[in-house]
Design an enzyme around this catalytic site. Structure first.
Site, mmCIF file in Angstrom:
data_model
loop_
_atom_site.group_PDB
_atom_site.id
_atom_site.type_symbol
_atom_site.label_atom_id
_atom_site.label_comp_id
_atom_site.label_asym_id
_atom_site.label_seq_id
_atom_site.Cartn_x
_atom_site.Cartn_y
_atom_site.Cartn_z
ATOM 1 N N ARG A 141 0.838 -1.198 0.000
ATOM 2 C CA ARG A 141 0.000 0.000 0.000
ATOM 3 C C ARG A 141 0.873 1.248 0.000
ATOM 4 O O ARG A 141 0.553 2.248 -0.618
ATOM 5 C CB ARG A 141 -0.924 -0.011 1.216
ATOM 6 C CG ARG A 141 -1.945 -1.135 1.161
ATOM 7 C CD ARG A 141 -2.758 -1.204 2.429
ATOM 8 N NE ARG A 141 -3.743 -2.270 2.380
ATOM 9 C CZ ARG A 141 -3.543 -3.500 2.853
ATOM 10 N NH1 ARG A 141 -2.379 -3.817 3.395
ATOM 11 N NH2 ARG A 141 -4.500 -4.407 2.792
ATOM 12 N N ASP A 200 -9.788 -4.787 8.228
ATOM 13 C CA ASP A 200 -8.888 -5.780 8.844
ATOM 14 C C ASP A 200 -9.527 -6.396 10.087
ATOM 15 O O ASP A 200 -9.382 -7.598 10.356
ATOM 16 C CB ASP A 200 -7.559 -5.121 9.232
ATOM 17 C CG ASP A 200 -7.058 -4.218 8.119
ATOM 18 O OD1 ASP A 200 -7.641 -3.133 7.960
ATOM 19 O OD2 ASP A 200 -6.142 -4.614 7.399
ATOM 20 N N ARG A 203 -11.913 -8.925 8.934
ATOM 21 C CA ARG A 203 -11.196 -10.150 8.509
ATOM 22 C C ARG A 203 -10.755 -10.954 9.732
ATOM 23 O O ARG A 203 -10.867 -12.183 9.756
ATOM 24 C CB ARG A 203 -9.970 -9.757 7.674
ATOM 25 C CG ARG A 203 -10.326 -9.263 6.292
ATOM 26 C CD ARG A 203 -9.118 -8.741 5.530
ATOM 27 N NE ARG A 203 -9.470 -8.471 4.141
ATOM 28 C CZ ARG A 203 -8.858 -7.567 3.362
ATOM 29 N NH1 ARG A 203 -7.875 -6.830 3.853
ATOM 30 N NH2 ARG A 203 -9.226 -7.400 2.118
ATOM 31 N N HIS A 227 -3.454 0.477 8.439
ATOM 32 C CA HIS A 227 -4.112 -0.489 7.556
ATOM 33 C C HIS A 227 -3.026 -0.919 6.581
ATOM 34 O O HIS A 227 -2.817 -0.308 5.535
ATOM 35 C CB HIS A 227 -5.284 0.172 6.822
ATOM 36 C CG HIS A 227 -5.802 -0.643 5.670
ATOM 37 N ND1 HIS A 227 -6.335 -1.902 5.814
ATOM 38 C CD2 HIS A 227 -5.851 -0.395 4.333
ATOM 39 C CE1 HIS A 227 -6.693 -2.379 4.632
ATOM 40 N NE2 HIS A 227 -6.403 -1.482 3.716
HETATM 41 N N1 LIG Z 1 -8.781 1.242 2.648
HETATM 42 C C1 LIG Z 1 -9.099 0.010 2.261
HETATM 43 O O1 LIG Z 1 -9.429 -0.854 3.077
HETATM 44 C C2 LIG Z 1 -9.052 -0.309 0.791
HETATM 45 C C3 LIG Z 1 -9.514 -1.540 0.279
HETATM 46 C C4 LIG Z 1 -9.451 -1.780 -1.086
HETATM 47 C C5 LIG Z 1 -8.910 -0.804 -1.927
HETATM 48 N N2 LIG Z 1 -8.464 0.372 -1.405
HETATM 49 C C6 LIG Z 1 -7.885 1.422 -2.229
HETATM 50 O O2 LIG Z 1 -8.964 2.129 -2.867
HETATM 51 C C7 LIG Z 1 -8.470 2.739 -4.060
HETATM 52 C C8 LIG Z 1 -9.386 2.352 -5.215
HETATM 53 O O3 LIG Z 1 -9.272 0.975 -5.484
HETATM 54 P P1 LIG Z 1 -10.048 0.344 -6.735
HETATM 55 O O4 LIG Z 1 -9.756 -1.101 -6.720
HETATM 56 O O5 LIG Z 1 -11.461 0.824 -6.733
HETATM 57 O O6 LIG Z 1 -9.263 1.038 -7.953
HETATM 58 P P2 LIG Z 1 -9.825 1.286 -9.433
HETATM 59 O O7 LIG Z 1 -8.627 1.526 -10.278
HETATM 60 O O8 LIG Z 1 -10.776 0.213 -9.820
HETATM 61 O O9 LIG Z 1 -10.664 2.647 -9.290
HETATM 62 C C9 LIG Z 1 -10.089 3.880 -9.062
HETATM 63 C C10 LIG Z 1 -10.977 4.928 -9.704
HETATM 64 O O10 LIG Z 1 -10.469 6.217 -9.358
HETATM 65 C C11 LIG Z 1 -10.695 7.043 -10.492
HETATM 66 N N3 LIG Z 1 -9.807 8.197 -10.434
HETATM 67 C C12 LIG Z 1 -8.457 8.231 -10.542
HETATM 68 N N4 LIG Z 1 -8.007 9.499 -10.469
HETATM 69 C C13 LIG Z 1 -9.106 10.278 -10.268
HETATM 70 C C14 LIG Z 1 -9.291 11.669 -10.114
HETATM 71 N N5 LIG Z 1 -8.257 12.524 -10.152
HETATM 72 N N6 LIG Z 1 -10.546 12.134 -9.968
HETATM 73 C C15 LIG Z 1 -11.599 11.278 -9.954
HETATM 74 N N7 LIG Z 1 -11.479 9.947 -10.097
HETATM 75 C C16 LIG Z 1 -10.241 9.455 -10.253
HETATM 76 C C17 LIG Z 1 -10.392 6.150 -11.698
HETATM 77 O O11 LIG Z 1 -10.976 6.657 -12.888
HETATM 78 C C18 LIG Z 1 -11.008 4.840 -11.235
HETATM 79 O O12 LIG Z 1 -12.345 4.692 -11.673
HETATM 80 C C19 LIG Z 1 -7.019 2.227 -4.224
HETATM 81 O O13 LIG Z 1 -6.115 3.187 -3.735
HETATM 82 C C20 LIG Z 1 -6.998 0.978 -3.375
HETATM 83 O O14 LIG Z 1 -5.691 0.636 -2.949
HETATM 84 C C21 LIG Z 1 -8.539 0.637 -0.071
#
Ligand SMILES: NC(=O)c1ccc[n+]([C@@H]2O[C@H](COP(=O)([O-])OP(=O)(O)OC[C@H]3O[C@@H](n4cnc5c(N)ncnc54)[C@H](O)[C@@H]3O)[C@@H](O)[C@H]2O)c1
Length: 365
Positions: A141, A200, A203, A227
């Site tokens: 991450r 987490d 999980r 996280h």
């Molecule tokens: N905190 C958690 O527990 C957790 C869990 C899973 C994923 N995540 C994180 O969430 C984020 C998203 O994951 P994902 O799998 O949905 O990714 P993804 O690539 O499927 O989706 C990301 C989206 O963000 C959009 N985007 C990018 N730049 C942008 C901007 N400047 N303005 C508006 N939209 C924008 C993209 O077009 C895309 O649709 C990642 O950073 C991932 O690591 C966090």
């Protein structure tokens, strides 16, 4: 008791060292950070205090990829939100999701689901930010930090220009980006949270429930800290129903040696890597974790959840966002709870904070 006009927490006027007279009225603060924010721009915080919210259950989602769209779907099914607005730089993607979600509305409680832009964050009870790059197989991450900080520098100011009530950060590394969002937004600390270790913790409870062969809802256990790779399982406070974990072994009559506990925790810590290796992203459990956070905020539930929040003198940890159990309601974090930790857990939490602080320092925010 007075109300801190920045974070909304209760403050004892006779105990606090932080107060200011503004336009003939005394204001009291829980910490110097809140006082400093108020001094910089008092009118902003007096406005937040007075802010009226016409639509109490409007949720804006910025970033409608795997996580944002799954959250939108789960939120729609939950019936919690009256309006759900989807915002993404890939507008066609958001439009496609909105069409698909709207076609489901005859099966669920009504809600107004539409594609929007940043002005639609106005009056939102919460804006959930999932925009940004996600982990590729093998990536940590923390590897994402620079790419997503740059995205946040563009996105967060556009959101806060429209003064939504609260920001919920999900993009990774979530603790660092929660801190970045707090700095960029200059919002009160209780109104910017990260989804943190809610996932987490879920999980951990799920794996413990399988191990102990008991309903996961009867497993009371927490993951705190980052996280990510330095997260901390609070074994000393695990309870199965009303029974302390160490007392539970005779009940389930399964041996539970240290290496089995280590295996459970490793599965929690490495879950994202394993899922991403197989299907490219994680989405279902984080989607429901976000619904649980939304539920506590939208329904003003005062639920105890391990969201990422700015710490101030918590086991000697300050000025970093990470997860500890907090009470969460429509105003955000109303109280942080000092969970009783043993010596090694305190050391692990402090080490986790150091990992995050070092990353924050390297960003220069
Ligand atoms: N905190 C958690 O527990 C957790 C869990 C899973 C994923 N995540 C994180 O969430 C984020 C998203 O994951 P994902 O799998 O949905 O990714 P993804 O690539 O499927 O989706 C990301 C989206 O963000 C959009 N985007 C990018 N730049 C942008 C901007 N400047 N303005 C508006 N939209 C924008 C993209 O077009 C895309 O649709 C990642 O950073 C991932 O690591 C966090």
């Amino acid at each position: 008791m007075a109300e801190d006009p920045v974070c909304g927490m209760e403050v004892d006027e006779n105990q606090t060292k932080h107060s200011i007279q503004h336009r003939g009225k005394m204001y009291y603060f829980c910490a110097s950070r809140c006082k400093d924010s108020f001094e910089k721009n008092p009118e902003r915080y007096l406005k937040v205090l007075k802010m009226e919210h016409g639509d109490e259950r409007k949720v804006a989602i910025v970033g409608t990829g795997q996580v944002g769209s799954t959250f939108a779907f789960a939120l729609m099914i939950s019936g919690l939100a009256t309006s759900i607005v989807l915002i993404d730089q890939a507008r066609a993607l958001a439009e496609g999701h909105v069409m698909d979600l709207n076609h489901s509305l005859s099966f669920v409680q009504p809600s107004n689901i539409y594609v929007g832009d940043y002005p639609d964050c106005k009056d939102a009870s919460m804006v959930v930010v999932t925009a940004g790059a996600s982990q590729k197989p093998g990536e940590t991450r923390l590897d994402l930090v620079r790419r997503n900080t740059d995205i946040f520098k563009k996105v967060i100011p556009q959101i806060v220009e429209h003064n939504p009530r609260m920001l919920v950060i999900v993009s990774n590394p979530v603790d660092v980006l929660t801190y970045v969002a707090l700095k960029l937004s200059e919002y009160p600390m209780n109104r910017v949270i990260g989804s943190g270790t809610v996932l987490d913790t879920a999980r951990f409870r799920s794996l413990l429930s399988r191990h102990c062969q008991v309903d996961p809802r009867n497993v009371h256990a927490y993951i705190i800290g980052e996280h990510g790779d330095s997260e901390v399982p609070v074994w000393s406070q695990v309870n199965i129903g009303a029974v302390a974990f160490r007392e539970y072994c005779p009940v389930c009559q399964r041996d539970c040696p240290q290496d089995e506990r280590d295996e459970i925790f490793n599965q929690v810590k490495n879950a994202a890597y394993e899922i991403i290796k197989r299907k490219g992203a994680t989405n279902f459990a984080i989607g429901l974790s976000l619904v649980r956070i939304a539920e506590s905020i939208l329904r003003d539930e005062n639920s105890i959840l391990t969201v990422s929040t700015l710490l101030d003198s918590y086991y000697d940890i300050s000025d970093v966002c990470l997860s500890i159990p907090v009470i969460l309601n429509r105003d955000g974090v109303s109280k942080t709870l000092k969970i009783v930790l043993d010596k090694s857990e305190i050391a692990s939490l402090q080490a986790s904070a150091k990992v995050l602080k070092d990353v924050i320092k390297s960003l220069g925010v």
